[in-house]
Design an enzyme around this catalytic site. Structure first.
Site, PDB file in Angstrom:
ATOM      1  CB  VAL A 185      -0.878  -0.309   1.252  1.00 21.29           C
ATOM      2  CG1 VAL A 185      -1.926  -0.591   1.201  1.00 21.29           C
ATOM      3  CG2 VAL A 185      -0.104   0.432   2.287  1.00 21.29           C
ATOM      4  CE  LYS A 186       4.295   2.290   3.841  1.00 25.91           C
ATOM      5  NZ  LYS A 186       4.168   1.298   4.742  1.00 25.91           N
ATOM      6  CB  THR A 187       4.408   5.881  -2.802  1.00 28.49           C
ATOM      7  OG1 THR A 187       3.408   6.910  -1.166  1.00 28.49           O
ATOM      8  CG2 THR A 187       4.019   7.555  -4.070  1.00 28.49           C
TER       9      THR A 187
END
Ligand SMILES: *Cc1c(COP(=O)(O)O)cnc(C)c1O
Length: 397
Positions: A185-187
């Site tokens: 779910v990170k950038t």
């Protein structure tokens, strides 16, 4: 919002390169890999982008923190100052290193307050880990100065702010090491993955050894490598690195979209005088992954988030009540001393975290409303979101 929204042929091509060779290991198999070195290529491009001399990919953001602590010699008996608003990984890495997390207050940047760090420094303090939370930065210049003056190790946790800068300098390059996460779910994402960056060759080498069983990677044959230190297996695989490489090349596009989407919503909210915004020490370096603003009271903030969720707006958070990100609800961590269930020897001087009080952080975070900035909405949908947000905030006042 995160890179998983835009996985396409670019990621597929990189992964197929790897599958066609069958070489999933990031080290060795030189002939069989047909020139594909996904982890190495990612590291070179990421270091170059950040303006750092070295980058090492590892298996997660958590193991990146563990690797950074190990490389800097942080361990048993040491105190490490961290913020109470972060992800549980930050204190996990400190505890598994055998060190003692010491919490300082956050300020209106939502990151460690330099004044509070100073107050928490003791003769046992070895390191400080500021966390650049929710897409934007701490007062990293002041924190860097303080750490330099006091001779403390500075490790920046940049898991949530990849691509961010302060006065044109990449976050993660202010201290001894910067730590990143590329979890789902990170950038940008590798599926699971993380990285450390540093300018210090010796620290880089220690990190490289630590993350691969202590191998020095010199002989070119794993059976003949020397082991300068005891290590662990925190390696990334070529498959993950391949996904990450395609994502890294999209980072500028992601940042550009986030920034333009965030601007629309933030501008709309400026019409409400009771709303104030999170302090951002350098607006130009904001990754714009999140928009955070303060309501006049905790009840108004809680009501706003409920209202936004009811209005169908996803990705809105009231961190004050959140069990992952704020110390108030870290019950398992607070019980660490009494439960003593860790398979490592905990220090006798572990503070009683049940009794910890952080009034400044409570006051700030209890009024904060946070919204993830989505990547894939149309300009009309963003405009609509801005209007719904303004209406919801007004109703909660
Ligand atoms: C996600 C995150 C981590 C840990 O990263 P993983 O890759 O999930 O292990 C560490 N710190 C912060 C602030 C994070 O948000």
């Amino acid at each position: 919002m995160p890179g998983f929204e835009i996985i396409d042929d670019a990621e597929r091509k990189e992964v197929l390169d790897v599958l066609e060779t069958g070489v999933l290991h990031r080290y060795g198999f030189d002939a069989a890999r047909k020139g594909h070195w996904k982890a190495k290529t990612f590291e070179a491009e990421f270091a170059c982008r950040a303006g750092a001399k070295y980058c090492l990919l590892v298996s997660s953001g958590t193991t990146a923190l563990s690797t950074a602590l190990a490389a800097n010699g942080v361990g048993a008996g040491d105190e490490v100052i961290i913020p109470p608003f972060t992800f549980v990984a930050t204190f996990e890495a400190v505890v598994w290193a055998g060190a003692v997390p010491i919490f300082a207050e956050i300020d209106h940047t939502l990151c460690l307050d330099p004044v509070s760090i100073q107050e928490k420094i003791s003769p046992r303090t070895k390191a400080v880990i500021p966390v650049h939370m929710c897409g934007s930065m701490a007062h990293i210049d002041e924190i860097e100065r303080l750490c330099r003056e006091k001779g403390l190790v500075l490790i920046e946790d940049v898991a949530q702010s990849v691509g961010g800068t302060f006065n044109g300098k990449a976050l993660g390059t202010f201290g001894h090491m910067g730590s990143f996460s590329f979890d789902p779910v990170k950038t940008i994402t590798c599926g699971e993955g993380g990285a450390i960056i540093t300018d210090d060759e010796e620290l880089y080498l220690r990190a490289d050894y630590h993350a691969d069983h202590g191998h020095d990677h010199i002989a070119g044959d794993r059976g003949l490598d020397d082991h300068p230190i005891l290590g662990n297996n925190f390696r990334i695989s070529e498959l993950q690195a391949a996904v990450g490489l395609a994502q890294l090349r999209k980072l500028d596009l992601i940042l550009e979209k986030q920034r333009s989407h965030k601007k629309v919503i933030k501008e709309a909210l400026k019409s409400i005088p009771q709303v104030s915004f999170r302090e951002i020490p350098d607006e130009n370096g904001d990754t714009a992954t999140f928009l955070t603003y303060f309501m006049p009271t905790a009840s108004a903030a809680r009501e706003t988030v409920q209202g936004l969720v009811q209005a169908g707006i996803g990705g809105c958070f009231y961190w004050y009540d959140n069990k992952w990100h704020y110390i108030r609800k870290w019950d398992h961590f607070k019980a660490l001393k009494s439960a003593a269930k860790l398979p490592i020897q905990l220090l006798d001087n572990l503070p009683d975290y049940e009794k910890i009080e952080l009034p400044q952080s409570d006051e700030i975070l209890s009024r904060a409303v946070c919204m993830l900035i989505p990547l894939s909405l149309t300009p009309e949908a963003i405009q609509q979101r801005a209007e719904t947000t303004v209406d919801t905030v007004r109703k909660s006042l």
